[in-house]
Design an enzyme around this catalytic site. Sequence first.
Site, PDB file in Angstrom:
ATOM      1  N   ALA B 170      58.414 -12.289  46.710  1.00  0.00           N
ATOM      2  CA  ALA B 170      58.402 -12.831  45.501  1.00  0.00           C
ATOM      3  C   ALA B 170      59.490 -14.580  46.445  1.00  0.00           C
ATOM      4  CB  ALA B 170      59.787 -11.599  44.977  1.00  0.00           C
ATOM      5  N   SER B 171      59.801 -15.220  44.893  1.00  0.00           N
ATOM      6  CA  SER B 171      60.393 -16.652  46.057  1.00  0.00           C
ATOM      7  C   SER B 171      61.160 -16.408  46.429  1.00  0.00           C
ATOM      8  CB  SER B 171      60.872 -17.229  44.202  1.00  0.00           C
ATOM      9  OG  SER B 171      61.062 -16.450  43.601  1.00  0.00           O
ATOM     10  N   LEU B 172      61.795 -15.366  45.947  1.00  0.00           N
ATOM     11  CA  LEU B 172      63.089 -14.986  47.554  1.00  0.00           C
ATOM     12  C   LEU B 172      63.349 -13.871  48.445  1.00  0.00           C
ATOM     13  CD1 LEU B 172      65.648 -15.492  44.318  1.00  0.00           C
ATOM     14  CD2 LEU B 172      65.125 -17.381  46.001  1.00  0.00           C
ATOM     15  N   GLY B 173      62.422 -13.624  48.337  1.00  0.00           N
ATOM     16  CA  GLY B 173      61.876 -12.331  49.492  1.00  0.00           C
ATOM     17  C   GLY B 173      60.489 -11.470  49.354  1.00  0.00           C
ATOM     18  N   GLN B 174      59.991 -10.355  49.614  1.00  0.00           N
ATOM     19  CA  GLN B 174      59.092  -9.909  49.561  1.00  0.00           C
ATOM     20  C   GLN B 174      59.020  -7.848  48.705  1.00  0.00           C
ATOM     21  OE1 GLN B 174      58.859 -10.878  53.925  1.00  0.00           O
ATOM     22  NE2 GLN B 174      58.834  -8.517  54.433  1.00  0.00           N
ATOM     23  N   VAL B 175      57.887  -8.085  48.300  1.00  0.00           N
ATOM     24  CA  VAL B 175      57.425  -6.845  47.688  1.00  0.00           C
ATOM     25  C   VAL B 175      56.577  -5.829  48.846  1.00  0.00           C
ATOM     26  CG1 VAL B 175      56.995  -5.573  45.333  1.00  0.00           C
ATOM     27  CG2 VAL B 175      58.288  -8.354  44.985  1.00  0.00           C
ATOM     28  N   LYS B 189      61.570  -5.117  45.989  1.00  0.00           N
ATOM     29  CA  LYS B 189      61.923  -5.303  46.364  1.00  0.00           C
ATOM     30  C   LYS B 189      63.137  -6.231  47.655  1.00  0.00           C
ATOM     31  CE  LYS B 189      63.373  -8.795  42.813  1.00  0.00           C
ATOM     32  NZ  LYS B 189      63.359 -10.029  42.378  1.00  0.00           N
ATOM     33  N   ASP B 321      61.730 -16.657  32.023  1.00  0.00           N
ATOM     34  CA  ASP B 321      61.444 -17.452  33.394  1.00  0.00           C
ATOM     35  C   ASP B 321      59.678 -16.785  32.487  1.00  0.00           C
ATOM     36  OD1 ASP B 321      60.940 -17.859  35.784  1.00  0.00           O
ATOM     37  OD2 ASP B 321      61.456 -16.394  36.529  1.00  0.00           O
TER      38      ASP B 321
END
Lengths: 198, 485
Positions: B170-175, B189, B321
């Site tokens: 994810a743009s601000l983290g990971q899944v 996430k 979005d």
Amino acid sequence: MRVTAEAKESTRRAILDAAQTLFRTAGFEATTTRDVVKAAGIATGTLFNYFSTKEAIVIALVVESQALKPLRTADARPASLEEALFSLVAAELRQLKPHRTYLMPILESTLSPLAEARGDDSGQALRSDHLARVVELARQYELEAALTPVALQIYWTLYLGVLAFWTNDRSPKQVETLALLDQSLSMFANWLGSHEPD
Amino acid sequence: MSLTVAELLQALPQVDEETTAPPNGLTVPNGLAAPQEPSLRPVPVGRWQRMTLLGSLQAKIAAAYLFYWIRGWFKSADENSRLLAETHWRTAVHVLNSMGYLRGAVMKAGQTLANFPDIAPREFVETLEKLHFDAPPMHWSLLREMVHNELGDDPENLFAEFDPTAFAAASLGQVHLARLKTGEVVAVKIQYPAIAQSIANDFRNLVLFLLPNRLGRDWLNLKDQFDDFRLRLEQETDYDLEARNLEKARALFRDEEGIIVPRVYRQYSTARVLTMDLLEGVHMDEYLARNPSQAERNEVGIKMVRASYRLMYAGRMLYNDYHPGNFLFLDDGRLGLIDFGYIMPLDDELWELFRMIDRPLTTGRADDRLAALKTWSGLGEESSDQLRLYSEFGEWQWRARAEGGVFDFGDEADFRRGVDIFTQMLRKRYSRGHRTTLTITRGNFGWRSLLYRLGARFDIRPLAEAEIAATGWDRSSYARPGGKA
């Protein structure tokens, strides 16, 4: 009258429990040794038979928390020394969590690189125990040759920096400490890798 | 699908100093050095360190390029692509290289850029989209600590199974893929630690780098974009808010409508961890690569529009979005909406504005449109040029709905006209006027971009009419049952 080992341990326990409660509720600075004596229900002079200073009480609490359960060893070997060190420190932080808010005084007094210069060796055991683990991890990644005394000193300074940040970290659930730790260890591991003697 | 930046760099032709020279004065020395595996490096958090990184060569190119690129919005897309087609690809790869480090803000910028397929060079957009699925750099020990911090226990204790390898960035983290002890397969996430702070630093750094240009006429415009962006990121770092949005949205759709929003598992979710049902499907590029029939494309387009109207009219939530990665095409034909990090709630003030623009949206009349736009923007006759552009954009944006009948959303000439009006609005800062206008306009534009890429053809009006019934508005003075006003 001889004091049995059992009675000694019981008094020591009472002091540690009383101090821990007071440090948490009233704070380290505001708590006096007199408060601890009163809360532990012991005679005034007795406390100093066990701990010479308030800081020594914190050190004992910290050592005890580390001894409670052995540091978890990762089920799978971390991919790098950097990650292994992260895992080590993160596990320590979990154990130190109950003491977080009053850790700062011992960082300044007994664990700081300046403490040794002052001849205060009360934090020595904590320091050497932690560094021994670091050396052991470096050995697993065949980087122990790079861990010169200077490298260890650099590591220790970073480590204390992270702890100091953590004691005062106001971010939600101290999440910024995790980022700082990750970055610090990344920096250290990269530097170590590039300074490995031939 | 996956692509590492290192692979891209290897595939790069020799960098030609002349063609890579960025246009805003930053010079590009020879000998670009590529880090070996940038995607494995952790996120730099301290401003100082990020500043150093931005000061690195690749990042300078990135900053220069992004700046140039944003400026490029203000030229015609044609001119842009003619002059720079050669440079785009190389530079894009170097931008990606920087993104490995500064991925917080820059990847998010990339996603936003991907909303403008005709403005952004196509190669750039495609490369950015691939990067979204790159293996992200949070190592397992850090990840485990994040989960423990947030949920109170290690992932291996909380879940029946937990895949230590992220399946998406994810743009601000990971899944991560996981299985609950009750059997459900979920997507977890996990936010990068302190990413919100690091993004705030990125913006300050970018502004510092762009400072020499602040006397230029585009400066204020650029600043608007950044302000808008920052607001958005504040929302997107609050997974608690996203969970609430997901739950609200999920309740709005019935199974038979073929639109699905994943269920949130609250006991495994916090402000920085979000656990939800795993939806299995493909993204738009892969879907389109299968050459779906026109009827299938139309069907997908209809679902997208229905979802958007449902959220707006029944949920009072504006979905802004329209990044292709936020839509999943499930094998059973359902459309999955998976990202609710950026929702604008329609408060009473906005709701009244939406109610007001329903009239021109329905009648398509120029005088209705102008009256509504004046109220919305608070502009009077003294701003006639601005109003004219507004009205032109409104006409372009609302025509399909006002006129009714099958509309070809894939019509390139029509889409390009919208791009031109939109870029003019950006250039003249005409998107200002109301606190929400830039965001709403951009959202609308992203929405049209997706329908354009999809090449969908359908009648949007009956969809709107069906969904608007949920509002209970009295539309009797301008809407005629079953037909045009």
